[in-house]
Design an enzyme around this catalytic site. Structure first.
Site, PDB file in Angstrom:
ATOM      1  N   ARG A  45      13.091   2.093  -8.967  1.00 46.50           N
ATOM      2  CA  ARG A  45      14.409   2.092  -9.250  1.00 46.50           C
ATOM      3  C   ARG A  45      15.033   0.853 -10.198  1.00 46.50           C
ATOM      4  O   ARG A  45      15.202  -0.337  -9.497  1.00 46.50           O
ATOM      5  CB  ARG A  45      14.955   2.137  -8.105  1.00 46.50           C
ATOM      6  CG  ARG A  45      16.460   2.808  -8.074  1.00 46.50           C
ATOM      7  CD  ARG A  45      17.050   2.756  -6.464  1.00 46.50           C
ATOM      8  NE  ARG A  45      18.169   3.417  -6.371  1.00 46.50           N
ATOM      9  CZ  ARG A  45      19.229   2.771  -6.203  1.00 46.50           C
ATOM     10  NH1 ARG A  45      19.327   1.389  -6.114  1.00 46.50           N
ATOM     11  NH2 ARG A  45      20.395   3.371  -5.952  1.00 46.50           N
ATOM     12  N   SER A 114      16.656  14.281  -4.353  1.00 48.23           N
ATOM     13  CA  SER A 114      17.466  13.890  -3.438  1.00 48.23           C
ATOM     14  C   SER A 114      18.275  14.942  -2.779  1.00 48.23           C
ATOM     15  O   SER A 114      18.916  15.806  -3.609  1.00 48.23           O
ATOM     16  CB  SER A 114      18.482  12.781  -3.936  1.00 48.23           C
ATOM     17  OG  SER A 114      17.789  11.767  -4.230  1.00 48.23           O
ATOM     18  N   LYS A 143      23.986   2.115  -1.868  1.00 44.21           N
ATOM     19  CA  LYS A 143      24.213   3.339  -2.691  1.00 44.21           C
ATOM     20  C   LYS A 143      25.453   4.106  -2.002  1.00 44.21           C
ATOM     21  O   LYS A 143      25.301   4.583  -1.009  1.00 44.21           O
ATOM     22  CB  LYS A 143      23.116   4.171  -2.962  1.00 44.21           C
ATOM     23  CG  LYS A 143      23.513   5.418  -4.118  1.00 44.21           C
ATOM     24  CD  LYS A 143      22.360   6.485  -4.348  1.00 44.21           C
ATOM     25  CE  LYS A 143      22.814   7.333  -5.403  1.00 44.21           C
ATOM     26  NZ  LYS A 143      21.775   8.187  -5.740  1.00 44.21           N
TER      27      LYS A 143
END
Ligand code: TZP
Ligand code: MG
Length: 214
Positions: A45, A114, A143
C-alpha cells in the site's frame, strides 16, 4: 457470476506493507522482517508514492515475497500489480469496478474488494471477488473510510452471509486480533501495529502464535 471455487487465503495474518507508516525506516528491511516473522500475505500500500517508485518497490517486493512463498497483493493499482507480476490486487469501492479489474487481471490472479456492509459484501461475492476486506472493525486512525466502526457482531453477520474468505481490517492489533478470528475472519489485516513495531518480525511471530498456541 461466480464460476470458480473460492481459494482459501494462505495466512491468518494479512500484513499491509505501507512504507509511509514505518516511522521513517527504509521499506525493504521492513518487508524482510515481515517475511522473516512468517507473514504469507503482504499487501503493498503506497498511496503517496509516484507510480514509477511504486512499481520499483512492487518489483522488489515481488522478488522477496516470491522467494519466501508469500502472496503479494498490490493496493489500488491494477497496472502496477500486472507490471510487477504480483499475485493480485486489492480494490476499494471507488477503485476500478470488479468486472473491469477481472478482465485486466485474468482468472488466475486474486482480486480482493473492500466492503463495509452486507450489500457490498454480497455484491463482491456475486461479482467474482476472491476475498473481501471488511471493516473498519474497530476505530482506526490510519484511514477515514467514512464508516463508523463495524464491530465484531457485524463481522459475524457478514461471516454468515458470504462464503468468500474474509479479511477483517481496521484497528486490529496484537491485543485484539484473536477476537477477530473468533468472530469468523479468515485473516486479519494490520497496518499500524505491524509497521510501527520496533521489532517487526517479533510482532509477526507473536501474532501468529496467538493463532497456533504452543
Ligand atoms: N481500510 C479500512 S480500515 C483501514 C483500511 C485501509 C486502515 C487499517 O489500518 P490499521 O492501522 O491497521 O487500523
Ligand atoms: Mg483503494
Amino acid at each position: 457470476m461466480r464460476n470458480k471455487k473460492t481459494r482459501p487465503l494462505p495466512s491468518p495474518l494479512y500484513a499491509i506493507f505501507d512504507p509511509s507508516r514505518a516511522r521513517g525506516r527504509p521499506p525493504s528491511p521492513i518487508l524482510r522482517q515481515l517475511l522473516d516473522g512468517g507473514v504469507r500475505i503482504v499487501q503493498l500500500r503506497a498511496k503517496e508514492m509516484a507510480a514509477r517508485d511504486c512499481l520499483n518497490l512492487a518489483r522488489e517486493a515481488r522478488e522477496l515475497c516470491h522467494a519466501a512463498g508469500c502472496l503479494l497483493i498490490v493496493n489500488d493499482r491494477v497496472d502496477i500489480a500486472l507490471a510487477a507480476r504480483a499475485g493480485g490486487v486489492h480494490l476499494g469501492q471507488e477503485d476500478l469496478p470488479l468486472y473491469v479489474a477481472r478482465k485486466l487481471m485474468g482468472k488466475e490472479r486474486i482480486i480482493g474488494i473492500s466492503t463495509h456492509d452486507l450489500a457490498q459484501a454480497r455484491e463482491a461475492e456475486q461479482g467474482g471477488a476472491d476475498y473481501i476486506g471488511f471493516g473498519p472493525i474497530f476505530g482506526t486512525a490510519t484511514k477515514d473510510t467514512g464508516y463508523s466502526a463495524r464491530g465484531l457482531a457485524m463481522l459475524k453477520e457478514i461471516r454468515q452471509a458470504v462464503s468468500l474468505p474474509i479479511v477483517a481490517i481496521g484497528g486490529i492489533t496484537e491485543a485484539n486480533v484473536a477476537q477477530v478470528w473468533q468472530a469468523g475472519a479468515d485473516s486479519a489485516a494490520i497496518i499500524s501495529d505491524l509497521m510501527g513495531a520496533e521489532d517487526v518480525a517479533g510482532k509477526v511471530r507473536r501474532i501468529l502464535n496467538l493463532r497456533r498456541p504452543v
